[in-house]
Design an enzyme around this catalytic site. Structure first.
Site, PDB file in Angstrom:
ATOM      1  N   ASP A  61       0.829  -1.196   0.000  1.00 61.66           N
ATOM      2  CA  ASP A  61       0.000   0.000   0.000  1.00 61.66           C
ATOM      3  C   ASP A  61       0.872   1.259   0.000  1.00 61.66           C
ATOM      4  O   ASP A  61       1.684   1.462   0.906  1.00 61.66           O
ATOM      5  CB  ASP A  61      -0.894  -0.009   1.253  1.00 61.66           C
ATOM      6  CG  ASP A  61      -2.120   0.858   1.084  1.00 61.66           C
ATOM      7  OD1 ASP A  61      -2.164   1.621   0.111  1.00 61.66           O
ATOM      8  OD2 ASP A  61      -3.026   0.777   1.923  1.00 61.66           O
ATOM      9  N   CYS A  99      -6.359   3.723  -3.585  1.00 53.71           N
ATOM     10  CA  CYS A  99      -6.446   2.334  -3.136  1.00 53.71           C
ATOM     11  C   CYS A  99      -7.599   1.562  -3.766  1.00 53.71           C
ATOM     12  O   CYS A  99      -7.399   0.541  -4.433  1.00 53.71           O
ATOM     13  CB  CYS A  99      -6.568   2.293  -1.617  1.00 53.71           C
ATOM     14  SG  CYS A  99      -5.235   3.138  -0.739  1.00 53.71           S
ATOM     15  N   LYS A 153      -5.358  -6.045   3.955  1.00 49.30           N
ATOM     16  CA  LYS A 153      -6.296  -4.940   3.737  1.00 49.30           C
ATOM     17  C   LYS A 153      -7.261  -5.253   2.601  1.00 49.30           C
ATOM     18  O   LYS A 153      -6.848  -5.643   1.515  1.00 49.30           O
ATOM     19  CB  LYS A 153      -5.492  -3.660   3.445  1.00 49.30           C
ATOM     20  CG  LYS A 153      -6.319  -2.449   3.097  1.00 49.30           C
ATOM     21  CD  LYS A 153      -5.424  -1.250   2.847  1.00 49.30           C
ATOM     22  CE  LYS A 153      -6.210  -0.054   2.346  1.00 49.30           C
ATOM     23  NZ  LYS A 153      -5.358   1.132   2.126  1.00 49.30           N
ATOM     24  N   HIS A 155     -10.565  -3.004   1.752  1.00 49.37           N
ATOM     25  CA  HIS A 155     -10.870  -1.662   1.253  1.00 49.37           C
ATOM     26  C   HIS A 155     -11.695  -1.690  -0.027  1.00 49.37           C
ATOM     27  O   HIS A 155     -11.495  -0.880  -0.929  1.00 49.37           O
ATOM     28  CB  HIS A 155      -9.585  -0.863   1.033  1.00 49.37           C
ATOM     29  CG  HIS A 155      -9.829   0.621   1.092  1.00 49.37           C
ATOM     30  ND1 HIS A 155      -8.867   1.557   0.766  1.00 49.37           N
ATOM     31  CD2 HIS A 155     -10.925   1.344   1.438  1.00 49.37           C
ATOM     32  CE1 HIS A 155      -9.358   2.771   0.918  1.00 49.37           C
ATOM     33  NE2 HIS A 155     -10.616   2.660   1.324  1.00 49.37           N
ATOM     34  N   ASP A 304      -0.092  -0.645  -4.911  1.00 51.80           N
ATOM     35  CA  ASP A 304      -1.452  -0.338  -5.362  1.00 51.80           C
ATOM     36  C   ASP A 304      -1.559   1.056  -5.946  1.00 51.80           C
ATOM     37  O   ASP A 304      -2.498   1.340  -6.693  1.00 51.80           O
ATOM     38  CB  ASP A 304      -2.457  -0.514  -4.219  1.00 51.80           C
ATOM     39  CG  ASP A 304      -2.269   0.511  -3.109  1.00 51.80           C
ATOM     40  OD1 ASP A 304      -1.163   1.082  -2.999  1.00 51.80           O
ATOM     41  OD2 ASP A 304      -3.220   0.739  -2.338  1.00 51.80           O
ATOM     42  N   ASN A 305      -0.640   1.954  -5.626  1.00 52.30           N
ATOM     43  CA  ASN A 305      -0.624   3.299  -6.212  1.00 52.30           C
ATOM     44  C   ASN A 305       0.694   3.970  -5.857  1.00 52.30           C
ATOM     45  O   ASN A 305       1.528   3.395  -5.142  1.00 52.30           O
ATOM     46  CB  ASN A 305      -1.803   4.145  -5.729  1.00 52.30           C
ATOM     47  CG  ASN A 305      -2.015   4.110  -4.233  1.00 52.30           C
ATOM     48  OD1 ASN A 305      -2.997   3.540  -3.745  1.00 52.30           O
ATOM     49  ND2 ASN A 305      -1.099   4.694  -3.477  1.00 52.30           N
TER      50      ASN A 305
END
Length: 752
Positions: A61, A99, A153, A155, A304-305
């Site tokens: 993340d 995310c 996670k 989300h 993820d980013n």
């Protein structure tokens, strides 16, 4: 004679016996071959099942481009560096800027315009999740015979039990459901005062885990899954979605010491958290080797980013940050490590996207991709394993119709504006009122665009207003007849012209209204206000979205300048090109086609942030998730079209929109083509029933299965009334509280 006849008869009988023996031998061989074939067929099924690789997907993340050892030696990640060096490093790999969109595209293989998640993340109190009708990656792998598990996670929404990971294809789940969780207490907040416990096992709350560091706890659970699973009986799919390195910055102190020479405290803590990720991956890969998974496994590592520089991350030398569509927000760190790779120890520059993992992994597992309709990803395993050319030539980063710059979404009050226009220029009362508004709205971060009274200008063509003043007598009739039609709000997915391969859009109207640039405006509170409640605009109003501030002769000059190499008029040092109205350039969108990348609307904060100048944490994480637009430096409307050759200019330092309007038109046509397939944005309001105080202090599903929560809001809600009420309530101690909050944050971060 008799002897000769007897000899002939004997030879004939002997030949008959030989033929019979030969026939029997052939039949015996055929029977043996059939038996061997049956045996091979019987052995083929377990061999095929045995050849299904174990898939370990490690999702990190907020790890930026400059937050890994093989890009930046100051970050100590020996395990990740070794795995990448022995596998295939993906250097042209793209994710989404935040995310939820990245995770949704990983699990569904579809762009977010096809899932309704175009706008922002799913907040803990929002009744939203993945579409119920859409299949997911773990569901397809489970159908192929895999045992599917997820740790970490989620989300992706949890407002009802049908949204939970165990209802989306995972056999087991252990982790958090919201976006940001405390690493030790597992508390998660959705704004001030709305906090609860967020650690779950399957569909229940996992109480009693406080005090255990989440990265260590998730790694232990992953190793436990590997230990209890038999790799010879059934293939395994494990999604290890670590919370690190997302805020809050809470690394164990022992990991901070190697980075004690870093002057920036946030960067020091962030680097320490990256080291915890490296150790986690080392423990997982060690378990894979020890327990017999490794030789038939595929390990995928991906962020993820992009990183958030305000919280210690770094995307240097790329432009932008998390939450933006610049390269720093969407170009991801990733590699594939596997003994099954045919060409290892290399760097791949093939164009890949996070949606490609769905068809790639399903195909690698022997599953049926044809059952999944509407996939936007490609099977890129031959590209990764063998170095073949990537089947992907285009990436739609996103089309977000709800995100429009404040200058585009301001409402005009004609009655009040008339009274203001009738006043003389020398009066200073309006300026004083405006200053008071700025002071009162400054903490909100969205009303900072009131510094200068700029009219509502469309972003396809921006002309400096000081160079060509508009006569005053013609102002009032234009305002009443034309401006009211400008205040209409665009629909969620505007119906745009059909894609034309030639790149030629619809014609521009001949006449455009003239508006005096000295008018003030009455702002709207939110970019998504009135989207689902307003009537769609007329076709004429859409093509007239560009407002001209000069005569027809000047307009024709700019239309002629759409050809490459056309000279620029001397009267305008920084001209803006008016492109055909095939696409509304005020809409936030980004697309990559081949070497070219086009951005329209407001792509987000676009600075290049070196690691040594990053500041400490300025605020709460829920504020950092919301993009903040920069203040306008002049009275002209901000720029809204950018074009880059990413292959030649990966850092996006040379904008080629003015030099290549032909490419801009073609990429805008592609945006219009994709927008025709988009579904309406689903971004519902916060539900007060989600408050953890109503559920024993934990974040849990709060909507019953029989409730039709999605049909209640019809896509997007109208918000802003509550914020206006908050704005009216004055707090004389707000500045003092803010000062002490920053002081306390600085003291706590500097204590190490």
């Amino acid at each position: 004679m008799h002897a000769a006849a007897a000899a002939a008869v004997a030879l004939a009988v002997l030949s008959v016996f030989c033929r019979v023996d030969q026939l029997s031998a052939n039949r015996a061989k055929q029977n043996q071959n059939q038996t061997d074939g049956n045996n091979r067929t019987d052995e083929a099924e377990p061999t095929k099942k045995k050849n299904q690789p174990h898939i370990i997907f490690i999702l990190i993340d907020d790890q930026g481009f400059n937050d890994i050892g093989y890009h930046n030696p100051t970050i100590k990640t020996p395990t990740l560096d070794k795995l990448a060096a022995e596998g295939v490093t993906l250097e042209n790999y793209y994710v989404q800027p935040i995310c939820t969109p990245s995770r949704s595209q990983l699990l569904t293989g579809r762009y977010q315009i096809h899932t309704g998640l175009q706008h922002s993340i799913i907040r803990p109190s929002q009744p939203s999740c993945l579409p119920a009708h859409m299949d997911t990656l773990p569901q397809r792998l489970r159908e192929a015979g895999y045992s599917t598990h997820m740790v970490g996670k989620w989300h992706l929404g949890f407002y009802r039990k049908a949204c939970l990971p165990t209802r989306k294809g995972f056999d087991s789940f252990f982790g958090s459901l919201t976006g940001s969780v405390d690493y030790y207490s597992y508390g998660s907040c959705d704004g001030p005062g709305v906090c609860g416990y967020d650690l779950h096992e399957d569909e229940g709350v996992a109480w009693g885990q406080e005090g255990k560091y989440s990265t260590t706890l998730f790694t232990q659970r992953a190793r436990k899954i590997l230990e209890t699973h038999d790799p010879t009986e059934r293939p395994l799919f494990l999604l290890l979605s670590l919370q690190a390195v997302h805020t809050p910055l809470q690394p164990p102190k022992s990991y901070i010491y190697p980075y004690r020479d870093m002057a920036n405290v946030a960067r020091r803590k962030f680097a320490a958290m990256v080291s915890t990720v490296d150790e986690s991956v080392r423990n997982v890969t060690y378990a894979l080797r020890k327990l017999g998974y490794y030789r038939n496994s595929v390990i995928i590592y991906s962020t993820d980013n992009g990183a958030q520089p305000f919280t210690g991350g770094s995307n240097w030398p790329l432009r932008g940050r998390k939450g933006t569509y610049w390269e720093g927000g969407v170009r991801g760190v990733a590699f594939v490590h596997s003994p099954l790779l045919r060409r290892r120890r290399r760097v791949s520059k093939a164009l890949l996207h996070i949606t490609d993992w769905f068809p790639t992994l399903v195909g690698l597992a022997g599953g049926n991709i044809s059952q999944s309709q509407g996939l936007d990803g490609f099977d890129v395993w031959p590209t990764i394993s063998e170095g073949k050319e990537s089947p992907r030539q285009e990436i739609l980063h996103n089309i977000n119709p709800l995100h429009k710059p404040p200058l585009q979404t301001m409402k005009w009050d004609v009655s009040t504006e008339r009274a203001k226009v009738s006043k003389s220029k020398g009066t200073k009362k309006p300026k004083k009122k405006k200053k008071k508004k700025i002071l009162r709205q400054k903490p909100k971060q969205k009303s900072a665009f009131r510094l200068k009274p700029v009219p509502k200008i469309a972003k396809k063509e921006v002309i400096k207003q000081k160079l060509k003043p508009v006569p005053k007598p013609k102002l009032k009739p234009v305002l009443k007849s034309k401006l009211t039609s400008r205040t209409k709000v665009y629909p969620l997915t505007p119906r745009l012209p059909t894609y034309n391969p030639s790149g030629s859009g619809t014609s521009r109207p001949k006449s455009q209204p003239q508006i005096q640039p000295r008018l003030k405006r009455k702002s709207r509170r939110n970019t998504s206000q009135n989207f689902s409640h307003s009537r769609p605009p007329q076709r004429k109003s859409k093509t007239e979205h560009t407002l001209h501030f000069q005569s027809r002769r000047t307009s024709s000059q700019y239309r002629n300048m759409s050809q490459a190499g056309a000279p620029q008029p001397k009267s305008h040092p920084t001209p803006r090109f008016s492109f055909p109205s095939v696409w509304d350039a005020s809409v936030q969108a980004a697309i990559r086609v081949g070497d070219w990348k086009l951005l329209t609307g407001d792509p987000g904060h676009g600075d290049w942030v070196p690691p040594q100048v990053m500041s400490t944490l300025p605020g709460r994480w829920w504020n950092l998730e919301r993009p903040v637009s920069p203040l306008p430096k002049s009275s002209s409307a901000p720029k809204n079209v950018w074009l880059f050759n990413i292959t030649a200019d990966p850092c996006e330092r040379q904008d080629l929109a003015a030099q290549r309007p032909d490419v801009v038109q073609q990429l805008m046509a592609r945006l219009a083509f994709h927008n025709q397939t988009a579904v309406p944005v689903y971004f519902p309001p916060d539900d007060p029933r989600a408050n953890p105080s109503r559920h024993s202090g934990a974040w849990v599903p709060w909507v019953e299965e029989e409730e039709d929560e999605e049909g209640k809001y019809h896509g997007v809600y109208k918000k802003g009334k509550n914020k206006k009420k908050r704005k009216k309530s004055k707090c004389p101690l707000c500045k003092l509280q803010s000062f002490f909050l920053k002081l306390n944050t600085g003291m706590m971060s500097n204590r190490i």
